[in-house]
Design a protein around this motif. Structure first.
Motif, PDB file in Angstrom:
ATOM      1  N   ARG A   1     -71.947  63.507  13.262  1.00 44.67           N
ATOM      2  CA  ARG A   1     -71.388  63.642  14.473  1.00 44.67           C
ATOM      3  C   ARG A   1     -72.255  65.112  14.615  1.00 44.67           C
ATOM      4  NH1 ARG A   1     -66.605  61.882  16.760  1.00 44.67           N
ATOM      5  NH2 ARG A   1     -65.728  61.770  14.908  1.00 44.67           N
TER       6      ARG A   1
ATOM      7  N   LYS B   1     -75.782  64.353  15.213  1.00 39.72           N
ATOM      8  CA  LYS B   1     -76.296  63.690  16.443  1.00 39.72           C
ATOM      9  C   LYS B   1     -76.357  64.821  17.712  1.00 39.72           C
ATOM     10  CE  LYS B   1     -75.752  59.804  19.111  1.00 39.72           C
ATOM     11  NZ  LYS B   1     -75.301  58.381  19.213  1.00 39.72           N
TER      12      LYS B   1
ATOM     13  N   ARG C   1     -79.615  65.722  19.802  1.00 39.47           N
ATOM     14  CA  ARG C   1     -79.657  65.353  21.144  1.00 39.47           C
ATOM     15  C   ARG C   1     -79.739  66.930  22.006  1.00 39.47           C
ATOM     16  NH1 ARG C   1     -80.782  61.237  20.707  1.00 39.47           N
ATOM     17  NH2 ARG C   1     -79.706  59.243  20.962  1.00 39.47           N
TER      18      ARG C   1
ATOM     19  N   GLN D   1     -75.443  54.109  15.160  1.00 37.63           N
ATOM     20  CA  GLN D   1     -74.761  55.208  15.860  1.00 37.63           C
ATOM     21  C   GLN D   1     -75.840  56.331  16.126  1.00 37.63           C
ATOM     22  OE1 GLN D   1     -71.884  54.593  16.344  1.00 37.63           O
ATOM     23  NE2 GLN D   1     -72.076  52.945  14.760  1.00 37.63           N
TER      24      GLN D   1
ATOM     25  N   ASP E   1     -82.390  55.219  18.234  1.00 39.13           N
ATOM     26  CA  ASP E   1     -82.812  54.634  19.622  1.00 39.13           C
ATOM     27  C   ASP E   1     -83.559  53.349  19.008  1.00 39.13           C
ATOM     28  OD1 ASP E   1     -81.746  56.715  21.272  1.00 39.13           O
ATOM     29  OD2 ASP E   1     -83.350  57.883  20.528  1.00 39.13           O
TER      30      ASP E   1
ATOM     31  N   ARG F   1     -72.063  48.717  15.867  1.00 37.14           N
ATOM     32  CA  ARG F   1     -72.271  48.580  17.249  1.00 37.14           C
ATOM     33  C   ARG F   1     -72.626  50.174  17.864  1.00 37.14           C
ATOM     34  NH1 ARG F   1     -67.731  50.353  20.052  1.00 37.14           N
ATOM     35  NH2 ARG F   1     -66.049  50.429  18.681  1.00 37.14           N
ATOM     36  N   GLN F   2     -73.369  50.216  19.020  1.00 36.77           N
ATOM     37  CA  GLN F   2     -73.707  51.339  19.390  1.00 36.77           C
ATOM     38  C   GLN F   2     -72.446  51.943  20.104  1.00 36.77           C
ATOM     39  OE1 GLN F   2     -77.473  50.126  21.293  1.00 36.77           O
ATOM     40  NE2 GLN F   2     -78.342  52.174  20.607  1.00 36.77           N
ATOM     41  N   GLY F   3     -72.235  53.127  20.103  1.00 35.22           N
ATOM     42  CA  GLY F   3     -71.193  53.901  20.996  1.00 35.22           C
ATOM     43  C   GLY F   3     -70.179  54.332  19.991  1.00 35.22           C
ATOM     44  N   TRP F   4     -69.766  53.601  18.618  1.00 35.20           N
ATOM     45  CA  TRP F   4     -68.893  53.753  18.243  1.00 35.20           C
ATOM     46  C   TRP F   4     -68.590  55.325  17.700  1.00 35.20           C
ATOM     47  CZ3 TRP F   4     -68.411  55.980  13.079  1.00 35.20           C
ATOM     48  CH2 TRP F   4     -66.976  55.891  12.622  1.00 35.20           C
TER      49      TRP F   4
ATOM     50  N   GLU G   1     -69.247  57.870  19.279  1.00 33.69           N
ATOM     51  CA  GLU G   1     -68.896  58.700  20.666  1.00 33.69           C
ATOM     52  C   GLU G   1     -67.403  58.235  20.987  1.00 33.69           C
ATOM     53  OE1 GLU G   1     -71.802  57.210  20.439  1.00 33.69           O
ATOM     54  OE2 GLU G   1     -73.199  58.862  20.467  1.00 33.69           O
ATOM     55  N   GLU G   2     -66.980  56.956  20.614  1.00 35.54           N
ATOM     56  CA  GLU G   2     -65.631  56.601  21.143  1.00 35.54           C
ATOM     57  C   GLU G   2     -64.479  57.066  19.952  1.00 35.54           C
ATOM     58  OE1 GLU G   2     -65.569  52.268  21.023  1.00 35.54           O
ATOM     59  OE2 GLU G   2     -67.360  52.445  22.149  1.00 35.54           O
TER      60      GLU G   2
END
Lengths: 271, 599, 315
Positions: B196, B199, B203, B221, B224, B534-537, B539-540
Motif C-alpha cells: 500500500r 503504491k 502514484r 495490484q 500497469d 485480480r486488479q483493484g483488490w 484498493e478495496e
C-alpha cells in the motif's frame, strides 16, 4: 583433476616430482650418501657433481636425494597423524554430550595457544629428537589446529537437517558421525591436510636447521642447510640447493591446494 | 513519441565451465511510458533480476551484458562510460532489493544510507536531504519518521527496512525505480502494508517503476503492464488486465493455475469409530529455550499450552507468520525439541519428550519432512541410499528387496526409477522435495510432519508438490501435519486448521470455516491480507488503523498476545486480562475476549 | 552488554593461560632424566645429588611443584636458571626489550604494507594484479625463513656488502646504524608475515564486498574507493584485526630462526639455547611468554571484534 590449471598445474607437477623423489631418490643417487667423493669442498655446480660438493666434499645431489626422503616421509606421516587424529577427536567431540565437547575443546584451545614451533621446542627439550619422536612432536604440534577446523565443520554439519532427519529416525551417534557427517567433511579435510603438511615441513626443517631435528649421520633437507652454513659466504650450491628444494616442495603443495580449493579456506589460517 | 524506457534486444551471458558463453537473457524487448509500473514476472532462473540490474548497466560477477539497447529518456544506458555511470546510477535509476536486511550496511545509521545517494550526486544540501527523507518516511507510513533514521538497520523490523529502502531509492527523484521482489521476504500481513505504501508513493510522484516479482497476485495490484519471463526469454507481454484475463501463452496459464487457490482434497475423511483414540494428541504442550526455572519452564517460552488432535488419515494445517513457533511445534512433536510441559500421545500412548527415549517403532510412525530440501538430503549420498536407509533401518530387509521397494517409492512420488543412482546434490529443488517425501513414506509412518515443504520452491513446482501430497493422502492411510505460512496452500490440502500466533493456538477448527469467517481477529487479518489474483483488490481492502502501542509494563503472558495488532480490541479488557477460549457457532475454538457476533 | 562480553572473554583467556601453564609444566617435568644429576654431572656422589634434589624441591609431588612454580611465575619470579645460575627473571629482562623492539619494528613495517596489498587485491579481484599477488603471497608463505635469511645475507651482505650479516646494536648507535642493523632481520620476518596478513585481509574484505549492501552502494553510484573504505572496511575491521593478530603471533615462531641466524640477542634465541642446554626453568618461562603473547594478541583481536560490532554497539 581437470580443474587444475596454470599455477595449480605447476604445483601438481612439483608435488608429483617430490613424491617420486621421496620414493625412489636413494636409488637415483649417483654416489654413496656418506662418501667423500669430491677433491674439494663447496665445489660449483656441474661436472662430475651436478650440484657441487658439500663442506666435507660429499656429493650434494646424492645427499639431497636421500634427505628428501626424510623431509617428505616424516612430514607426510606427521601430517597424516595430525589430521586424522584431529578429525577423529573432533567427530567424537561433536557428537558427544556437551561437557565432553566443552572439555576437549578447552584443552585444544590451550594447546593452540602454544605456537607450534614453541610447543615443538618444549617437547624436544624434554624428550630429545629421535625420528619417531620428531614425527610425534610434529603431529602433536599441529593436531590442535586440525581439530579446530574439523570440529567447526562437524558442528556445522551436525546442525544440517539431514542429520536431524537421521536423529529422528533413531540412528545412533556413531552411524550419524560416520555415514552422515564424515563424508561431507572429506574435501575440506584433504585441503587442510595439505596445509598441515606444509606447516610440518617448515617445522621439521626449521628444527633441523637449529640442530634440534634429524640427527647425524641422517640428514633431512633442513640439516643439509645447517651443515653447509659455512658455505654461505661463497654462495655454495651446497646450501642453496637444499633450501630451494624445501621451498619448491612447500610452494608446490600450496599452489596445488589453492587451485583445488579456490575460494575456500586459504593457506593463511595458520593454527 | 517514443516510450520513456525502452529495452531492445537485450542479451546477458555468463561464462560456462569451459569458458564458453551461456545466454541467460536472450533477446528481451519491452517498453514503459512515463509514470507506468511495468512488472517483470518469472520464477527463479527466469532472468528477471538480471534484466532489472541491466537497466542500470550493472551485471553481477561472471555476467556480461553482451548485446542490446536500453534507453531511458534520452540516455542510451549501455553506451555510458564508466565515469558517466557513477553519475547515472542511483541518480537517474534506483534500486530496491529483495532483502533489505542484507542490503543495508550494518555499521552505518539508516539516515546516512538513505541520503547517501543525494550526497554522492550532490543533489542537495545535507539538511535538505534529511528533511526530504523524513517527508518520505512519513508518506511511507513509517512510525516516528523524525527519529527512525537515527537508528541502525538491526534495530528496526523487516517491513520497516523495506520501506526505508524505498525512501532510499526515491530520495534522488529518479526517472525509474526498480523494485526487486520487495515484499517477498515479508509476512503476508506486513506485505499488504508495504504494498500500500509503495503504491501510494509511486502514484503520487508519478514515478516510472519496474516491479520484479514471482507472485502474480502481488503484481496484479501494482502493475500497469506485465512481462512474463522464462529462462531468459519473454513469453508474454501486455497490459495487466489483458494478461490476467486472457493469458495467451501456455506458461502464463500454468503460472495462473498455480497461483489460483484450489481445493485439492475433495472429501474429508472421518474417523471410523468414535471410541478409537486420536492418532496424535497434544495436551497443553509448552516448549522454549534458555535456563529452566523451578517449575520446569524455560526462560523464553516459544509454545504456550498448545492442544491439538489429528485423526488417522486426516491432515491438520498449522498456519502462522515467521517466529510464531510453528517449526518448533513440529520439532517438539518429533522429539527434536523436548517439550517443557504437557503430553504428546500417539494412539493414546504417551511419547517421551526427547526422541532418544522413544522406541524405534514410535520413531518410525512419526516422520518429519523439512522445508529446505537442499539441506535435508545428504549431498554425499545417492537417492537409493537416502530412500533405502529407513527400509534397512526399520525393517532390516535385504538389498534386493530394498532396491525393489525404492523403485516403488520413487514411482509413488512420480520420479523416474533411474534417478536412484544419482547423488542428491545433482537434483532440482522439486525433485529433492519428492525424495524427501519418499524417504518419509519409506518408513510407512502413521503421520508425516511437513514443515514449510513448498515455501522454498517456485509456484508451479510447489503446486505440484501440493498435488502429490493430496494424492498420497487419498491413496495411503497416512495423516499429515502441514505447516505453512501460506493460508491458501493450507486450505487446499487440510481437513483441520490451527492458527498459531506468538506460540498460542488462537483458532482451531474445520477447514471450511476458515473461508467464510469471521473467526479470531488474527485469522481474519491473515485471510484478508492474502492478495487476490485480480486488479483493484488492494484498493478495496480497507487500510488498517494505526494502533496505539500497549503499555510495555504489562506482562504479555497475562493479556491477549495479539492486542497490539488487533483492529477490534476492547480497551480495558484485551490489554488487562488473559482471553478465554470460546467455542464459536461453527465449532471453531477461538482464543479471544470478543464474542462472535461483534467481530 | 559489551562490558559483560569483554569481561567473559578476558576470563576465558586467563583460564586458557592457566591450562597452558599446566601443559608446559607437565611436558617439562615428565623428564626422563634427573635435573639434579644432570646439573652435577656423572661424577657427583649420590649424597650431593640428593642434597641438590632437596634444594630444588624435586622430592615433592608433581602438583606441589606445579603450584610452587605457578606462584613464582605469577609473582614474577620463575626460578633460577640451571645453567647460568642467574634468576630467570634477570636473563629474560635483558632479552625481552630486544625481542619487543624487533617485533615492534616488524609490525610497524608489515601491517600497513599488508593492509595495502590486501585491500588492493580485494578491490581488483581476479585482475592480473590480484592473480599475480596471489601466487606471490602463496609462495612467500611456503618458503622457510632460513631460505629467506640466507638469500638476504648472500645478496645484501656477501654480494652487495650493504648490510652487516649479524645484528649488533651498540647503545649509542645512530639512526642510520640502527636501520642498517635491523634491516635484514626485519625484512626476513616481514617477508612471511606480510604475505599471510595480506591474504587474510583480502579474504575478509572480499567477504564484505560480496555482500548485498555493497551491490547496493554500487547501484547508488558510489565509486570503488568509497565502497572499499567507507562501506566494506568498517565491517571488515573485526576479521582484519584478527588476521593481524594471527599473523603477528606467527612472528613468535618465525623469530626463532631469524634471531638464531642473525645472532640477535632476543627471547627466541634464548629459548633455543635453553633447549640445547636443557635449562628447564628458563625454557618454561620462555614458553609461557610466547604463549601469553599469543593469547594477548588474540584477546585484543576478539575485543576489537566485539566492540566494532554495530549490533552490540547500538542496542
Amino acid at each position: 583433476m581437470n580443474r587444475v590449471r596454470g599455477a595449480g598445474l605447476v604445483g601438481l607437477v612439483l608435488v608429483i616430482a617430490w613424491g617420486l623423489i621421496a620414493l625412489f631418490g636413494p636409488m637415483l643417487a649417483p654416489y654413496e650418501v656418506g662418501a667423500i667423493v669430491a677433491p674439494d669442498v663447496f665445489e660449483r655446480m656441474g661436472g662430475a657433481h651436478l650440484l657441487g660438493s658439500d663442506y666435507l666434499g660429499r656429493d650434494v645431489l646424492s645427499r639431497l636425494l636421500n634427505g628428501a626422503r626424510f623431509t617428505v616421509g616424516l612430514s607426510f606421516g606427521a601430517a597424516l597423524l595430525a589430521s586424522s587424529s584431529g578429525a577423529a577427536l573432533a567427530l567424537f567431540s561433536a557428537i558427544s554430550v556437551r561437557w565432553v565437547d566443552e572439555t576437549v575443546s578447552r584443552l585444544m584451545d590451550a594447546l593452540i595457544s602454544i605456537p607450534g614451533k614453541i610447543l615443538a621446542l618444549v617437547i624436544v627439550a624434554a624428550f630429545g629428537s629421535s625420528m619417531v619422536l620428531l614425527l610425534l612432536i610434529a603431529a602433536v604440534s599441529y593436531m590442535p589446529g586440525a581439530f579446530r577446523i574439523a570440529r567447526s565443520l562437524a558442528v556445522n554439519l551436525n546442525q544440517m537437517e539431514y542429520v536431524q532427519v537421521a536423529r529422528v529416525r533413531g540412528e545412533g551417534r556413531v552411524h550419524i558421525a560416520i555415514f552422515e557427517i564424515l563424508p561431507n567433511m572429506i574435501h575440506p579435510l584433504l585441503a587442510d591436510f595439505g596445509l598441515r603438511f606444509v606447516f610440518v615441513v617448515l617445522l621439521l626443517s626449521g628444527l633441523s636447521f637449529l640442530g634440534l631435528g634429524v640427527q647425524p649421520p641422517d640428514a633431512d633437507l633442513g640439516s643439509l642447510v645447517r651443515e653447509n652454513i659455512s658455505g654461505l659466504a661463497e654462495v655454495a650450491p651446497a646450501i642453496i640447493a637444499p633450501a630451494l628444494a624445501i621451498a619448491t616442495l612447500t610452494i608446490g603443495v600450496n599452489l596445488l591446494i589453492d587451485s583445488l580449493a579456490s575460494g575456500g579456506r586459504s593457506v593463511t589460517d595458520e593454527a | 513519441m517514443s516510450a520513456h524506457l525502452q529495452v531492445s534486444g537485450l542479451e546477458v551471458t555468463v561464462s560456462g565451465e569451459h569458458g564458453e558463453r551461456i545466454r541467460i537473457v536472450d533477446d528481451v524487448n519491452f517498453e514503459a511510458n512515463k509514470g507506468e509500473v511495468l512488472a517483470l514476472i518469472g520464477e527463479s532462473g527466469s532472468g528477471k533480476t538480471t534484466i532489472a540490474l541491466a537497466l542500470m548497466a550493472y551485471a553481477r560477477r561472471g555476467c556480461t551484458i553482451s548485446a542490446g539497447q536500453i534507453r531511458i529518456g534520452d540516455t542510451s544506458v549501455l553506451e555510458l562510460s564508466r565515469e558517466q555511470l557513477f553519475g547515472f546510477r542511483g541518480n537517474r535509476v534506483s534500486y530496491v532489493s529483495q532483502s533489505a536486511a542484507a542490503a543495508f550496511n550494518p555499521s552505518k545509521s539508516i539516515m546516512d544510507q538513505v541520503i547517501e545517494t543525494a550526497m554522492l550526486h550532490k543533489l542537495s544540501s545535507k539538511s535538505a536531504a534529511r528533511s526530504k527523507a523524513i517527508e518520505l518516511f512519513s508518506s511511507l507510513a513509517l512510525p516516528n519518521p523524525e527519529t527512525i533514521g537515527n537508528h541502525y538497520p538491526h534495530q528496526v523490523s523487516g517491513g520497516q527496512l523495506q520501506r526505508l529502502m524505498a525512501a532510499m531509492a526515491l530520495i534522488s527523484d529518479p526517472d525509474v525505480v526498480i523494485l526487486d521482489e520487495p515484499t517477498t521476504a515479508l509476512d503476508v500481513t506486513t506485505q499488504i502494508e508495504v504494498l500500500r505504501a509503495f503504491k501510494k508513493v509511486v502514484r503520487n510522484r508519478g514515478t516510472t517503476a519496474i516491479y520484479v516479482s514471482h507472485d502474480l497476485s502481488v503484481v496484479a495490484q501494482m502493475a500497469d503492464k506485465i512481462v512474463v519471463l522464462k529462462n531468459g526469454t519473454v513469453r508474454e507481454a501486455g497490459e495487466t488486465m489483458q494478461v490476467l484475463d486472457a493469458p495467451s501463452d501456455e506458461y502464463t496459464q500454468a503460472l495462473m493455475a498455480a497461483a489460483k487457490p484450489s481445493l485439492r482434497v475433495e472429501s474429508l475423511k472421518k474417523p471410523d469409530s468414535e471410541t478409537e483414540a486420536a492418532l496424535l494428541e497434544l495436551r497443553d504442550v509448552s516448549a522454549g529455550f534458555g535456563r529452566v526455572d523451578a517449575d520446569g519452564m524455560p526462560k523464553f517460552t516459544i509454545l504456550h499450552d498448545v492442544n491439538l488432535t489429528v485423526e488417522r488419515g486426516t491432515t491438520l494445517g498449522i498456519i502462522g507468520e515467521s517466529g510464531c513457533g510453528k517449526s518448533t511445534l513440529a520439532r517438539t512433536i518429533a522429539g527434536l525439541h523436548p517439550a517443557a510441559a504437557g503430553s504428546i500421545c500417539l494412539d493414546g500412548v504417551p511419547l517421551a519428550t526427547h526422541l532418544s527415549k522413544r522406541t524405534r517403532d514410535q520413531l518410525r510412525r512419526v516422520q518429519i519432512v523439512f522445508q529446505n530440501a537442499d539441506t535435508a538430503l545428504n549431498p554425499a549420498h545417492t537417492v537409493e541410499q537416502v530412500v533405502g536407509r529407513p527400509l534397512v533401518f526399520y525393517k532390516g530387509i535385504s538389498a534386493d528387496e530394498t532396491h525393489k521397494r525404492v523403485a516403488e517409492l520413487l514411482a509413488q512420488v512420480k520420479l523416474p526409477v533411474d534417478i536412484a543412482t544419482r547423488r542428491c546434490a545433482e537434483l532440482s529443488g522439486g525433485q529433492k522435495q519428492r525424495i524427501n517425501l519418499a524417504r518419509a513414506l519409506a518408513a510407512e509412518p502413521d503421520i508425516i510432519l511437513c514443515d514449510e515443504v513448498t515455501s522454498a520452491l517456485d509456484t508451479v513446482v510447489g503446486a505440484a508438490i501440493l498435488d502429490l501430497i493430496a494424492e498420497l493422502r487419498r491413496e495411503l492411510d497416512v495423516a499429515f501435519i502441514f505447516i505453512s505460512h501460506d493460508i491458501s496452500a493450507v486450505r487446499s490440502v487440510c481437513d483441520d486448521i490451527l492458527v498459531l500466533y506468538s506460540g498460542r493456538t488462537v483458532e482451531f477448527g474445520k477447514r471450511e470455516n476458515f473461508a467464510a469467517g469471521p473467526g479470531h481477529p488474527y485469522t481474519d487479518l491473515l485471510v484478508s491480507s492474502v492478495p487476490e489474483l485480480r486488479q483493484g483488490w488492494l484498493e478495496e481492502t480497507s487500510a488498517r488503523t494505526i494502533l496505539r502501542p500497549v503499555d510495555n509494563a504489562v506482562d504479555v503472558d497475562e493479556i491477549c498476545a495479539f492486542v497490539d495488532r488487533c483492529p477490534v480490541r476492547l480497551d480495558g479488557i484485551c490489554d488487562t486480562k488473559r482471553p478465554p477460549r470460546l467455542i464459536h457457532a461453527n465449532g471453531n475454538e477461538v482464543l479471544c475476549h470478543l464474542p462472535q457476533a461483534e467481530s | 552488554m559489551i562490558l559483560l562480553l569483554v569481561a567473559k572473554r578476558i576470563l576465558i583467556a586467563f583460564f586458557t593461560l592457566l591450562l597452558v601453564s599446566l601443559v608446559v609444566f607437565s611436558i617439562t617435568s615428565l623428564l626422563p632424566g634427573d635435573a639434579a644429576q644432570e646439573l652435577l654431572g656423572q661424577s657427583a656422589t649420590p649424597e650431593i645429588v640428593a642434597e641438590l634434589r632437596e634444594q630444588l624441591g624435586l622430592n615433592q609431588p608433581g602438583h606441589i611443584r606445579y603450584l610452587v612454580w605457578l606462584k613464582g611465575l605469577l609473582s614474577g619470579d620463575p626460578g633460577i636458571s640451571m645453567v647460568s645460575d642467574m634468576p630467570v627473571r634477570d636473563i629474560i629482562g635483558q632479552r625481552l626489550p630486544k625481542s619487543l623492539m624487533l617485533a615492534g619494528l616488524t609490525a610497524a613495517v608489515s601491517v600497513p604494507l599488508a593492509l595495502l596489498i590486501g585491500i588492493l587485491s580485494a578491490m581488483y579481484r581476479d585482475s592480473r594484479l590480484d592473480r599475480s599477488l596471489n601466487i606471490v603471497t602463496l609462495s612467500m608463505i611456503a618458503v622457510p625463513e632460513f631460505l629467506v635469511a640466507t638469500i638476504a645475507v648472500i645478496v645484501f651482505a656477501v654480494q652487495l656488502r650493504w648490510l652487516p650479516s649479524i645484528t649488533i646494536v651498540s647503545p649509542d648507535a645512530t639512526f642510520g646504524e640502527l636501520a642498517r642493523a635491523f634491516a635484514m632481520p626485519v625484512m626476513t620476518l616481514c617477508f612471511v608475515v606480510v604475505a599471510q596478513m595480506a591474504r587474510m585481509t583480502r579474504a575478509a574484505v572480499i567477504n564484505q564486498l560480496d555482500s548485498p549492501y555493497v551491490e547496493m552502494a554500487i547501484l547508488k553510484g558510489a565509486r570503488p574507493t568509497r565502497i572499499a573504505l567507507r562501506h566494506a572496511f568498517p565491517n571488515a575491521i573485526g576479521p582484519v584485526v584478527n588476521a593481524i593478530a594471527l599473523s603477528l603471533s606467527y612472528l613468535l615462531g618465525g623469530a626463532i630462526i631469524v634471531e638464531t641466524i642473525f645472532n640477535y640477542p632476543g627471547i627466541a634465541s634464548l629459548m633455543v639455547n635453553a633447549v640445547t642446554s636443557r635449562d628447564m626453568p628458563l625454557l618454561q618461562a620462555c614458553a609461557m611468554i610466547f604463549s601469553g603473547a599469543y593469547l594477548m594478541m588474540v584477546l585484543v583481536a576478539d575485543i576489537v571484534a566485539i566492540v566494532s560490532n554495530p549490533k552490540l554497539r547500538h542496542r
